[in-house]
Scaffold this motif. Structure first.
Motif, PDB file in Angstrom:
ATOM      1  N   LEU A  92       0.886  -1.289  -0.225  1.00  0.00           N
ATOM      2  CA  LEU A  92       0.147   0.280   0.089  1.00  0.00           C
ATOM      3  C   LEU A  92       0.754   1.068  -0.080  1.00  0.00           C
ATOM      4  O   LEU A  92       0.250   1.768  -0.246  1.00  0.00           O
ATOM      5  CB  LEU A  92      -1.078  -0.326   1.270  1.00  0.00           C
ATOM      6  CG  LEU A  92      -1.906  -1.202   1.649  1.00  0.00           C
ATOM      7  CD1 LEU A  92      -2.828  -0.723   2.373  1.00  0.00           C
ATOM      8  CD2 LEU A  92      -2.899  -0.660  -0.449  1.00  0.00           C
ATOM      9  N   THR A  93       2.537   1.477   0.380  1.00  0.00           N
ATOM     10  CA  THR A  93       3.083   2.219   0.932  1.00  0.00           C
ATOM     11  C   THR A  93       3.590   2.578  -1.358  1.00  0.00           C
ATOM     12  O   THR A  93       4.249   3.722  -1.252  1.00  0.00           O
ATOM     13  CB  THR A  93       4.362   2.371   0.860  1.00  0.00           C
ATOM     14  OG1 THR A  93       4.792   0.689   0.214  1.00  0.00           O
ATOM     15  CG2 THR A  93       4.128   1.041   2.417  1.00  0.00           C
ATOM     16  N   TRP A  94       2.487   1.913  -2.050  1.00  0.00           N
ATOM     17  CA  TRP A  94       3.781   2.297  -3.823  1.00  0.00           C
ATOM     18  C   TRP A  94       2.722   3.454  -4.064  1.00  0.00           C
ATOM     19  O   TRP A  94       1.441   3.956  -4.096  1.00  0.00           O
ATOM     20  CB  TRP A  94       3.222   1.360  -4.466  1.00  0.00           C
ATOM     21  CG  TRP A  94       3.315   1.422  -5.879  1.00  0.00           C
ATOM     22  CD1 TRP A  94       5.085   0.976  -6.300  1.00  0.00           C
ATOM     23  CD2 TRP A  94       2.845   2.179  -6.906  1.00  0.00           C
ATOM     24  NE1 TRP A  94       5.110   1.502  -7.725  1.00  0.00           N
ATOM     25  CE2 TRP A  94       4.121   2.086  -8.219  1.00  0.00           C
ATOM     26  CE3 TRP A  94       1.370   2.500  -6.873  1.00  0.00           C
ATOM     27  CZ2 TRP A  94       3.097   2.424  -9.227  1.00  0.00           C
ATOM     28  CZ3 TRP A  94       1.186   2.933  -8.321  1.00  0.00           C
ATOM     29  CH2 TRP A  94       1.941   2.485  -9.483  1.00  0.00           C
ATOM     30  N   THR A  95       4.236   4.420  -4.388  1.00  0.00           N
ATOM     31  CA  THR A  95       3.313   5.520  -5.049  1.00  0.00           C
ATOM     32  C   THR A  95       3.759   6.085  -6.705  1.00  0.00           C
ATOM     33  O   THR A  95       4.617   6.235  -6.466  1.00  0.00           O
ATOM     34  CB  THR A  95       4.509   6.765  -3.743  1.00  0.00           C
ATOM     35  OG1 THR A  95       6.179   6.733  -4.588  1.00  0.00           O
ATOM     36  CG2 THR A  95       3.304   6.681  -2.687  1.00  0.00           C
ATOM     37  N   GLY A  96       4.094   5.050  -7.283  1.00  0.00           N
ATOM     38  CA  GLY A  96       4.330   4.989  -8.563  1.00  0.00           C
ATOM     39  C   GLY A  96       5.837   4.766  -8.802  1.00  0.00           C
ATOM     40  O   GLY A  96       6.456   4.831  -7.711  1.00  0.00           O
ATOM     41  N   GLY A  97       6.596   4.276 -10.460  1.00  0.00           N
ATOM     42  CA  GLY A  97       7.137   3.721 -10.216  1.00  0.00           C
ATOM     43  C   GLY A  97       7.237   2.077 -10.970  1.00  0.00           C
ATOM     44  O   GLY A  97       6.332   1.759 -11.430  1.00  0.00           O
ATOM     45  N   LEU A  98       8.214   1.664 -10.151  1.00  0.00           N
ATOM     46  CA  LEU A  98       8.375   0.116 -10.562  1.00  0.00           C
ATOM     47  C   LEU A  98       7.351  -0.608 -10.333  1.00  0.00           C
ATOM     48  O   LEU A  98       7.066  -0.465  -9.403  1.00  0.00           O
ATOM     49  CB  LEU A  98       9.852  -0.016 -10.754  1.00  0.00           C
ATOM     50  CG  LEU A  98      10.616   0.419 -11.419  1.00  0.00           C
ATOM     51  CD1 LEU A  98      12.282   0.271 -10.655  1.00  0.00           C
ATOM     52  CD2 LEU A  98      10.935  -0.050 -13.243  1.00  0.00           C
ATOM     53  N   LEU A 141       4.225 -11.326  -7.356  1.00  0.00           N
ATOM     54  CA  LEU A 141       4.888  -9.659  -7.707  1.00  0.00           C
ATOM     55  C   LEU A 141       6.103 -10.086  -7.167  1.00  0.00           C
ATOM     56  O   LEU A 141       6.044 -10.772  -6.163  1.00  0.00           O
ATOM     57  CB  LEU A 141       3.556  -9.165  -7.012  1.00  0.00           C
ATOM     58  CG  LEU A 141       2.331  -8.684  -7.186  1.00  0.00           C
ATOM     59  CD1 LEU A 141       0.799  -7.964  -5.775  1.00  0.00           C
ATOM     60  CD2 LEU A 141       1.922  -8.774  -8.740  1.00  0.00           C
ATOM     61  N   LEU A 142       6.837  -9.589  -8.066  1.00  0.00           N
ATOM     62  CA  LEU A 142       8.165  -9.178  -7.159  1.00  0.00           C
ATOM     63  C   LEU A 142       8.594  -7.586  -6.653  1.00  0.00           C
ATOM     64  O   LEU A 142       7.011  -6.981  -6.363  1.00  0.00           O
ATOM     65  CB  LEU A 142       9.347  -9.048  -8.490  1.00  0.00           C
ATOM     66  CG  LEU A 142       8.893  -9.949  -9.522  1.00  0.00           C
ATOM     67  CD1 LEU A 142       9.970 -10.125 -10.645  1.00  0.00           C
ATOM     68  CD2 LEU A 142       9.789 -10.961  -8.397  1.00  0.00           C
ATOM     69  N   ASP A 143       9.203  -7.644  -5.842  1.00  0.00           N
ATOM     70  CA  ASP A 143       9.181  -6.112  -4.506  1.00  0.00           C
ATOM     71  C   ASP A 143      10.309  -5.001  -4.951  1.00  0.00           C
ATOM     72  O   ASP A 143      10.973  -5.152  -6.306  1.00  0.00           O
ATOM     73  CB  ASP A 143      10.741  -6.582  -3.655  1.00  0.00           C
ATOM     74  CG  ASP A 143      10.215  -5.971  -2.245  1.00  0.00           C
ATOM     75  OD1 ASP A 143       9.904  -4.612  -2.553  1.00  0.00           O
ATOM     76  OD2 ASP A 143      10.651  -6.340  -1.660  1.00  0.00           O
ATOM     77  N   PRO A 144       9.532  -3.951  -6.227  1.00  0.00           N
ATOM     78  CA  PRO A 144       9.932  -3.083  -6.714  1.00  0.00           C
ATOM     79  C   PRO A 144      11.863  -2.967  -5.789  1.00  0.00           C
ATOM     80  O   PRO A 144      11.972  -3.125  -6.415  1.00  0.00           O
ATOM     81  CB  PRO A 144       9.237  -2.017  -6.422  1.00  0.00           C
ATOM     82  CG  PRO A 144       8.309  -2.281  -6.693  1.00  0.00           C
ATOM     83  CD  PRO A 144       8.275  -3.685  -5.766  1.00  0.00           C
ATOM     84  N   ALA A 145      12.002  -3.007  -4.929  1.00  0.00           N
ATOM     85  CA  ALA A 145      13.757  -3.053  -3.835  1.00  0.00           C
ATOM     86  C   ALA A 145      13.965  -3.935  -4.384  1.00  0.00           C
ATOM     87  O   ALA A 145      15.765  -3.715  -4.682  1.00  0.00           O
ATOM     88  CB  ALA A 145      13.229  -2.533  -2.647  1.00  0.00           C
ATOM     89  N   SER A 146      13.762  -5.064  -4.946  1.00  0.00           N
ATOM     90  CA  SER A 146      14.711  -6.029  -5.335  1.00  0.00           C
ATOM     91  C   SER A 146      15.615  -5.024  -7.201  1.00  0.00           C
ATOM     92  O   SER A 146      16.519  -5.702  -7.520  1.00  0.00           O
ATOM     93  CB  SER A 146      14.082  -7.344  -5.615  1.00  0.00           C
ATOM     94  OG  SER A 146      13.273  -7.373  -6.782  1.00  0.00           O
TER      95      SER A 146
END
Length: 748
Positions: A112-118, A182-187
């Motif tokens: 829920l913390t996603w704010t746009g991007g990958l 789903l993959l973690d954008p941080a990875s």
């Protein structure tokens, strides 16, 4: 929204490959069998078909590990199927989306913390619910062993399954299905080694098609079949006979979806349908009259007759689609005036058929996506999610049958055709089109922006039984060095792009080498003669500028250059004394330095001529650490002149060639049109009493208005070109290159 990156794992030649996507179009280039087709097939099977992965798609070198995993199941209570899944093909897709596109990608947001991007999604094969792979495999093996206790016969016959691969050949689709996670954008890593990021703990699959309603994917495959036999399937999956794989076959589905007047008729359609009805009525009247005698004759035979037997009636039914469903539906007007002479499409060349067919398919892809005309009413259903925000179009080998200029025109216009719609032309359009093209054509690559190229490079087997491939991204290759980037891109645009498709690259100094090297290779280096070689003609002062590109390609590369020895001299000027370098014959102990930038700054990074003249220990020529690049320049060679034999170091390709082939030069000078330099060389050979005297005369002559290209052309006139031999320094380099193409390191 756009696809930022696609990473392919364990699929055919691509064990680990990263494909960074350009915003508009991405070109896949590389030599034959370098993995381009593997990439296109992976995109099709995971993103479009979603059910076509089979055992033949698994990277061949992975089967050893897979068999070990399956072989351990007899000792394990619970198999770790994740180990098996890591060896099977899977695909990671990274999207870049804005917060304003949240409604499209809500199901792909990991937190829920996603704010746009990958946003990342992995598509992989997983065991179906209820499938017990271990039990089924062991049971199949036990059944085979019960019927054939002794195992394979002397001639190699054995019952199925002899191993786990043979088991999966039949059972893969029964036991496995495609699922996505789903993959973690941080990875996500911007650069570095290609490695699959781990899935988040307790990751649950979201189904086989995570891009439904998000991605509109279409394809033009390589086998377009304009002259092929057999059957095939079109982009929509319908069966298309080879004889009908013409432009008309592209027009028909477009007509059905976007124009057909019988689908939700408009006022103009009503007029057309009324005209068809009138024509049908008139034609039926003519048929009734024309068949009247024949039907009466049939009735005279007693059938059809009586009250219970149906009467025979012949009529026509004209459908709008019939107007274009015939061999002459597409025609070409060849008159050039008002005579209106037309020929059917089969009378035109395959090149134009291919070009028009591909462009028409691109237009159809665009209009299907944008739901142009009648198509919108055909797809509108309660489950319809509207138009996908992202279209991905795959085109394989568009160059088939096309001559050079048309190839470049197609590549320059393809993306524009896909965007030729009012909702797509704006810069801030909510819809994105990304085109992926695989090609073997340097002319197609020539028409693209350098940063759009993705080079597929073959790797020697280091972890298995077959070679695999990786991908080099041309974006950012030169870093902040804008001058080098500008030089390389302009040089390639002004010459050729065939180095992206070559087995090996040879960098040469000038025209003489370009003229003679192909003949030397053809007659004396058979392994190179059958390879695809790219010649880059660059002077020693410029070849080092190609370093970032050549090192990125990792293609075996030989740099043939000149030693360019120079002596420091003092000059008196009005401001005092100054030092400068003057060209000189290479001599040991002369405190000479090379003026060749490639030798000083690239390979072997040595300026002193004394050090350069010492042959590399146990090697044919100087090489880089990876043994994929070597440099070859003039080194001391034994020369016999008259009764003396001395060690001479030539200064250029031309004098080295004369010292190696004096008889061939004398033969070339006999021609009536031989150039002055060739005749001078012949005179020096006749007059010089020692090798040193001959070398000095050659050096002095080359310092005066040398006719190097004319001299090389004169040598082509000799009676037997096979007697011409490469100078020793070039022979060493070509021998090393041939060894590299066979997988060796070029060691003596």
């Amino acid at each position: 929204m756009k696809i930022a990156r696609i990473e392919i794992f364990n699929f055919r030649k691509l064990r680990r490959a990263r494909l960074d996507m350009s915003d508009k179009q991405t070109l896949l280039v590389g030599a034959n069998n370098s993995g381009k087709t593997s990439a296109m097939k992976a995109l099709r099977k995971f993103l479009k078909d979603r059910d076509g992965v089979d055992t033949r798609d698994v990277t061949a070198s992975n089967w050893t590990a897979i068999e070990q995993i399956a072989g351990a199941w007899t000792q394990e209570a619970e198999p770790d199927l994740s180990l098996l899944q890591d060896q099977l093909p899977f695909l990671d897709v990274w999207l870049h989306a804005k917060t304003s596109e949240l409604h499209h990608v809500a199901h792909l947001i990991p937190t829920l913390t996603w704010t746009g991007g990958l946003l990342g999604v992995r598509l992989r094969l997983e065991p179906k619910k209820g499938a017990d792979i271990k039990a089924d495999y062991l049971a199949a093996r036990q059944d085979a062993e019960a019927l054939q206790p002794a195992g394979a016969t002397a001639n190699g016959f054995a019952l199925w399954p002899r191993d786990f691969r043979e088991f999966l050949d039949k059972r893969l689709k029964d036991l496995f299905e495609l699922n996505s996670h789903l993959l973690d954008p941080a990875s996500y890593t911007a650069s570095g080694a290609v490695a699959p990021p781990p899935l988040p703990p307790l990751s649950e699959g979201i189904g086989p098609n995570p891009f439904a309603g998000l991605l509109h994917i279409r394809e033009i495959n390589a086998q377009r079949g304009f002259a092929d036999a057999g059957d095939g399937k079109g982009d929509d999956g319908e069966l298309v006979h080879a004889a009908s794989r013409k432009i008309a076959s592209q027009i028909e589905p477009y007509f059905r979806k976007h124009i057909d007047p019988e689908t939700n008729p408009t006022p103009n359609d009503v007029k057309a349908l009324e005209a068809i009805h009138d024509a049908e009525t008139t034609f039926n009247a003519r048929l009734k009259d024309g068949f009247a005698n024949a039907i009466a004759e049939l009735e005279g035979l007693g059938y059809p007759g009586g009250l219970n037997n149906p009467k025979l009636f012949i009529a026509t039914q004209i459908k709008p689609i019939d107007g274009i469903d015939h061999p002459a539906a597409v025609q070409y007007d060849i008159s050039g005036d008002t005579s209106g002479v037309k020929l059917p499409e089969s009378y035109n060349g395959l090149g134009f058929q291919n070009l028009i067919s591909m462009v028409f398919q691109l237009m159809r892809f665009r209009d299907d996506w944008m739901q142009v005309g009648k198509f919108k009413s055909q797809v509108a259903t309660p489950e319809d999610k509207g138009i996908e925000p992202l279209q991905l179009v795959l085109v394989e080998e568009p160059e088939a049958h096309l001559h050079v200029q048309v190839q470049q025109v197609f590549m320059a216009r393809a993306h524009k055709v896909l965007r030729n719609h009012t909702d797509l032309e704006k810069e801030d359009s909510a819809f994105t089109t990304q085109l992926v093209v695989s090609t073997h054509s340097g002319h197609i690559a020539h028409a693209a922006v350098f940063e759009e190229l993705r080079y597929f490079k073959r790797e020697l087997p280091s972890h298995g039984v077959v070679p695999t491939a990786t991908v080099a991204n041309m974006t950012g290759l030169f870093g902040e060095d804008t001058e080098t980037r500008r030089f390389v891109t302009r040089y390639l645009l002004s010459t050729h792009f065939d180095l992206f498709f070559a087995d090996a690259i040879i960098v040469i100094e000038g025209a003489a080498e370009r003229i003679l090297l192909p003949h030397l290779i053809q007659h004396h280096y058979p392994d190179l003669a059958v390879a695809y070689l790219s010649f880059l003609q660059l002077g020693g002062s410029h070849s080092h500028r190609m370093r970032p590109l050549v090192e990125a390609l990792e293609v075996p590369t030989l740099i043939i250059t000149d030693l360019d020895a120079a002596t420091k001299i003092n000059k008196k000027t009005k401001k005092g004394e100054s030092n400068s370098w003057e060209s000189a014959r290479p001599r040991s102990g002369g405190a000479q330095e090379t003026t060749n930038h490639a030798l000083k700054t690239w390979l072997p990074e040595i300026a002193e001529v004394d050090k350069l003249m010492v042959a590399p220990p146990n090697k044919l020529c100087h090489t880089d650490a990876t043994q994929t690049i070597a440099v070859s320049y003039q080194t001391p060679q034994e020369v016999t002149q008259g009764t003396q034999t001395q060690t001479i170091t030539p200064s250029t390709f031309e004098d080295a060639l004369v010292l190696t082939n004096p008889k061939a030069v004398e033969d070339a000078a006999k021609a009536d049109l031989a150039c002055l330099m060739t005749r001078d060389f012949c005179k020096y050979i006749a007059d010089a009493s020692t090798p040193e005297e001959l070398a000095t005369a050659l050096f002095d002559r080359l310092a005066k208005k040398p006719e190097k290209a004319a001299f090389a052309l004169d040598l082509l006139y000799i009676e037997d070109i096979k007697v011409l031999r490469a100078p020793p320094y070039i022979d060493a380099g070509l021998t090393w290159l041939a060894s590299r193409l066979k997988g060796g390191e070029g060691a003596i």
